[in-house]
Each structure stands twice: as structure tokens, then as C-alpha cells.
Design a protein around this motif. Structure first.
Motif, short mmCIF file in Angstrom:
data_model
loop_
_atom_site.label_atom_id
_atom_site.label_comp_id
_atom_site.label_asym_id
_atom_site.label_seq_id
_atom_site.Cartn_x
_atom_site.Cartn_y
_atom_site.Cartn_z
N ARG A 64 80.87 36.03 38.33
CA ARG A 64 80.03 36.30 37.17
C ARG A 64 79.12 37.49 37.46
NH1 ARG A 64 77.44 30.67 35.32
NH2 ARG A 64 76.56 32.08 33.75
N GLU A 65 79.20 38.47 36.59
CA GLU A 65 78.50 39.73 36.82
C GLU A 65 76.99 39.56 36.87
OE1 GLU A 65 78.43 44.28 34.98
OE2 GLU A 65 79.93 42.83 34.33
N GLU A 66 76.45 38.56 36.17
CA GLU A 66 75.00 38.39 36.16
C GLU A 66 74.46 38.01 37.53
OE1 GLU A 66 76.65 34.56 34.15
OE2 GLU A 66 77.15 36.70 34.27
N ARG A 67 75.33 37.63 38.46
CA ARG A 67 74.88 37.30 39.81
C ARG A 67 74.92 38.51 40.75
NH1 ARG A 67 78.55 32.48 39.40
NH2 ARG A 67 77.30 30.71 38.71
N PHE A 68 75.45 39.62 40.29
CA PHE A 68 75.60 40.79 41.16
C PHE A 68 74.24 41.36 41.53
CE2 PHE A 68 80.06 42.18 39.47
CZ PHE A 68 80.56 40.94 39.83
N GLU A 69 74.12 41.87 42.76
CA GLU A 69 72.89 42.49 43.24
C GLU A 69 72.90 44.01 43.09
OE1 GLU A 69 70.08 41.26 44.23
OE2 GLU A 69 70.63 39.16 44.07
N SER A 70 74.05 44.58 42.78
CA SER A 70 74.17 46.02 42.57
C SER A 70 75.39 46.24 41.68
CB SER A 70 74.31 46.75 43.91
OG SER A 70 75.57 46.45 44.52
N ASP A 71 75.78 47.49 41.50
CA ASP A 71 76.86 47.78 40.57
C ASP A 71 78.24 47.86 41.21
OD1 ASP A 71 76.57 50.11 42.00
OD2 ASP A 71 76.21 51.41 40.27
N ARG A 72 78.33 47.49 42.51
CA ARG A 72 79.65 47.53 43.15
C ARG A 72 79.67 46.64 44.38
NH1 ARG A 72 79.81 50.98 47.76
NH2 ARG A 72 78.01 52.37 47.95
N VAL A 73 80.89 46.43 44.91
CA VAL A 73 81.06 45.72 46.18
C VAL A 73 80.78 46.70 47.31
CG1 VAL A 73 82.75 44.59 47.68
CG2 VAL A 73 82.73 44.09 45.21
N HIS A 74 80.02 46.28 48.31
CA HIS A 74 79.61 47.19 49.38
C HIS A 74 80.36 47.03 50.69
CE1 HIS A 74 76.29 49.40 47.51
NE2 HIS A 74 76.17 48.31 46.76
N PRO A 75 80.77 45.84 51.14
CA PRO A 75 81.55 45.80 52.38
C PRO A 75 82.81 46.64 52.26
CG PRO A 75 80.85 43.59 51.74
CD PRO A 75 80.52 44.50 50.59
N ARG A 76 83.23 47.24 53.35
CA ARG A 76 84.44 48.06 53.34
C ARG A 76 85.70 47.22 53.23
NH1 ARG A 76 82.13 51.97 51.50
NH2 ARG A 76 81.28 53.63 52.78
N ALA A 77 85.63 45.97 53.67
CA ALA A 77 86.75 45.04 53.56
C ALA A 77 86.19 43.63 53.70
CB ALA A 77 87.81 45.31 54.62
N VAL A 78 87.02 42.63 53.33
CA VAL A 78 86.58 41.24 53.33
C VAL A 78 87.63 40.38 54.03
CG1 VAL A 78 86.05 39.25 51.87
CG2 VAL A 78 85.28 41.55 51.20
N LEU A 79 87.15 39.49 54.91
CA LEU A 79 88.01 38.55 55.63
C LEU A 79 87.58 37.13 55.28
CD1 LEU A 79 88.02 40.13 59.22
CD2 LEU A 79 89.44 40.74 57.24
N ALA A 80 88.56 36.23 55.13
CA ALA A 80 88.24 34.84 54.80
C ALA A 80 89.39 33.93 55.22
CB ALA A 80 87.98 34.69 53.30
N ARG A 81 89.09 32.64 55.25
CA ARG A 81 90.16 31.66 55.46
C ARG A 81 91.01 31.57 54.21
NH1 ARG A 81 94.18 29.97 57.24
NH2 ARG A 81 94.70 27.77 57.41
N GLU A 82 90.35 31.50 53.05
CA GLU A 82 91.08 31.50 51.78
C GLU A 82 90.22 32.09 50.69
OE1 GLU A 82 93.45 28.49 48.72
OE2 GLU A 82 92.67 27.73 50.62
N LEU A 83 90.79 33.04 49.95
CA LEU A 83 90.16 33.63 48.79
C LEU A 83 90.86 33.15 47.54
CD1 LEU A 83 89.90 37.34 50.02
CD2 LEU A 83 87.98 35.77 49.75
N THR A 84 90.10 32.80 46.50
CA THR A 84 90.73 32.46 45.24
C THR A 84 91.33 33.71 44.61
OG1 THR A 84 88.74 32.82 43.93
CG2 THR A 84 89.07 30.60 44.87
N ASP A 85 92.26 33.50 43.68
CA ASP A 85 92.90 34.63 43.02
C ASP A 85 91.89 35.48 42.26
OD1 ASP A 85 95.32 33.77 43.99
OD2 ASP A 85 95.97 32.83 42.11
#
Length: 358
Positions: A64-85
Motif C-alpha cells: 500500500r503506497e500510503e505506507r511508503f517513506e519515500s517515492d521509491r525502493v532504496h535497497p539495491r536488491a532484496v533477499l528473503a526466504r519467501e516473497l509474495t507475488d
């Protein structure tokens, strides 16, 4: 799903499931937060980093965009056990490579034992382990990102809450989270947001009641202009800071900073207030800390786990800083009164006298 490879400075090359294609490099860090993934992913403090989520399922309440802290994603990449679609699609749309089906317990253990480390990522139909290693070899240390402030700061001054009747805050944007500005606006302040390299003339032009230095990414030693602003105004104005802002204020007043082994990133960091004896739970995201506050600041709060400084108060000056994030986005709301305390410094606006040398 596409092949995905993660090359670590420790020498390990991990294979996972590609959820968003591309190549990336950055400092590998982890967060222990089990909610607030939208806030974390849009936090400018993660610039030039690769973010690992220790919680196993990321995306279970959507995007949900209203939870965003800025106008874009900042990490260069993301690692997780499982990401939802839904999260994977968001990251792909943002051009941020993402990998899941990793044993993130091992990744977190590597970082805890070896410290935040360089990392290379390669995701795509034709990606190979060598592609990830090539990214790793091109990765710079965080302290070498000398212009990182310009990647996250506003380019020109902006004003928020111009019709408010509370104090005027000059906020130096080193990568500010939107909820920090919102917290000040909710208390009636007018907030002038300045670039990280603003001059004292820029700040003087709005006749502020408080100078506020924001959070942000990277080494505080690379924010010389912000340090100079604190030096210029600390005898005239109350000064406040959050996270990187605390480190910048400390450096401006003769203190020193240092890089932590793996930092504090999560929403359950316990902080002890030395005067009251009260322990509060806090949200944190930082890889540097104040090593020595110097002669003009005193430590008012410490981290219960490792005794690092979490709060600094001025001895001769009106200064109030916090290493954690009082705005509580995401996380506990134990420390929201920080913003009340900051604005209270603005009235009456009477600088403290500096004691004469004996």
C-alpha cells in the motif's frame, strides 16, 4: 522462475529463486522486523545496500503506497526466504532484483559473524554465478560512497505546512523518511526541507526556530556540509537529529563516529533512559554509531544490548538527538514524545551562554 545467484564477500555463492531480474551490488545487511516491509523498502537509509529480511514471509499484507517513506525502493536488491507475488511484482516494476528460496538464517548468521559485507547479485534467464561474483568485485565499501547524500536528498528546498502556526523547522535532508516530516507537521510546525549540502545562507533565509538533521544512508564522515551547518547554528538555534543526524551533530561538536559490525536494523531494540531508568522499545536502521560524543554532549540513553549511545543532550547548547527512529514507522510508539521535546526547545528561543574558560 529465473536462476538467481548471491555472491558474498565471505566467499560463499548462494543459489536461490529469482523473483525480479537484474544485477546489483551493495553492502549486505539484515533487518529483524517482521512487519513494516513497505516502510523498510522505501527507507532512504538503505541506499547502496542489499537488504535481507530475517522474517520468513514478506508480503503477507500486500503493498500500500500510503505506507511508503519515500517515492521509491532504496535497497539495491532484496533477499528473503519467501516473497509474495505482489511484493515481487512491485520490486520488478521498481527495477530492483529480488531473490527468495534462500536460507536467510544462514545469511543472517554470516553477517552477524563476519559483519556487514560486500555482496553481488545476478538474477535472470541467463544469469550465472560468475555474473554475481563480477558484481561483488565491483562493489565499493560504504565509506567510499562519498556522494551518497545527493542520491537521497531533495535537489531544491521545499516547504511543508506553510499555513501552520507552530515553530519553523529547517530540516536538513540527508535521506529523510516521510513520517519524520509528518510527525513535525502533526504538531503544527512549518517544515522547510533543505538539500544535504545547503549553506548557512539558505537556512538563514527562512529564519528557523530549530535546525533538524535527518536520518540517511552511509558514513557520517561524508556529510561535511551538514556538519558545517550544525557548527554554524548551534550557538544560535536549538539543534535536533535522528539516526545519521545524531552522528552528524556529534561530529560537529567534537565527537567521533565509527562503523558498527552489523548495525541495528529492526523494530525491537531496547533503549535505556539513564535519568528515568525507563526502557523503551525502538525502531532502528543504522550501521554507524557515535564512538565518543565529545565535551559538549552527554549520553542520555543507551542501547541495552551493547551500550551504544541512543540519545545525546547538549551540555552548553540546546541539542537533542536520538539514534533510533521515534516516528515509529514501522514499530513501537514508545518515543513519539521526542518531537514534542524538540519543538518545545523552540520556545522561548534563547541560546544558552557558553561558560567562559577559567
Amino acid at each position: 522462475m529465473n536462476p538467481a545467484y548471491v555472491a558474498l564477500e565471505s566467499g560463499h555463492v548462494l543459489e536461490g529463486r529469482g523473483r525480479a531480474p537484474g544485477t546489483a551490488r551493495g553492502e549486505l545487511v539484515f533487518t529483524t522486523a517482521y512487519t513494516g516491509y513497505e516502510e523498510s523498502l522505501t527507507d532512504p537509509s538503505y541506499e547502496e545496500q542489499i537488504l535481507t529480511f530475517s522474517y520468513p514471509l514478506i508480503g503477507n499484507y500486500g503493498v500500500r503506497e500510503e505506507r511508503f517513506e519515500s517515492d521509491r525502493v532504496h535497497p539495491r536488491a532484496v533477499l528473503a526466504r519467501e516473497l509474495t507475488d505482489e511484493v515481487a511484482a512491485w520490486l520488478e516494476a521498481e527495477g530492483v532484483p529480488a531473490v527468495d528460496h534462500l536460507d536467510t538464517r544462514d545469511v543472517v548468521t554470516d553477517v552477524r559473524e563476519g559483519g556487514a559485507m560486500k555482496c553481488g547479485i545476478a538474477v535472470g534467464e541467463h544469469a550465472t554465478p560468475d555474473d554475481a561474483v563480477a558484481e561483488l568485485e565491483r562493489c565499493k565499501a560504504m565509506s567510499d560512497h562519498t556522494e551518497i547524500g545527493s542520491q537521497v536528498s531533495v535537489a531544491e528546498p521545499t516547504v511543508h505546512g506553510a499555513d501552520n502556526d507552530g515553530p519553523t523547522v529547517a530540516l536538513i535532508d540527508c535521506g529523510v523518511k516521510g513520517s519524520i516530516v509528518d510527525s513535525l507537521l502533526a504538531r503544527g510546525a512549518t517544515v522547510h526541507v533543505f538539500p544535504h549540502d545547503a549553506t548557512s545562507a539558505d537556512v538563514d533565509a527562512v529564519d528557523p526556530d530549530v535546525l533538524f538533521v535527518s536520518n540517511g544512508p552511509g558514513d557520517p564522515a561524508n556529510y561535511g556540509a551538514a556538519v558545517s551547518l550544525v557548527e554554524a547554528f548551534v550557538e544560535e538555534l536549538p539543534v535536533a537529529g535522528i539516526c545519521l543526524g545524531q552522528q552528524i551533530v556529534a561530529r560537529a561538536l567534537g565527537g567521533t563516529t565509527e562503523k558498527m559490525t552489523f548495525g541495528h536494523r529492526g523494530v525491537n531494540q531496547p533503549v535505556l533512559d539513564l535519568e528515568s531508568g525507563r526502557v523503551v522499545m525502538t525502531t532502528q536502521n543504522h550501521g554507524y554509531t557515535v564512538a565518543d560524543p565529545g565535551a559538549h554532549l552527554e549520553i542520555s540513553q543507551i542501547n541495552v544490548n551493547d551500550d551504544t549511545p541512543e540519545g545525546l543532550d547538549g551540555i552548553e547548547y540546546d541539542v537533542l538527538t536520538r539514534q533510533y527512529h521515534p516516528e515509529a514507522n514501522p514499530g513501537p510508539e514508545d518515543t513519539l514524545d521526542f518531537f514534542d521535546d524538540v519543538l518545545a526547545m523552540a520556545s522561548p528561543r534563547i541560546p544558552r551562554a557558553i561558560p567562559a574558560d577559567d
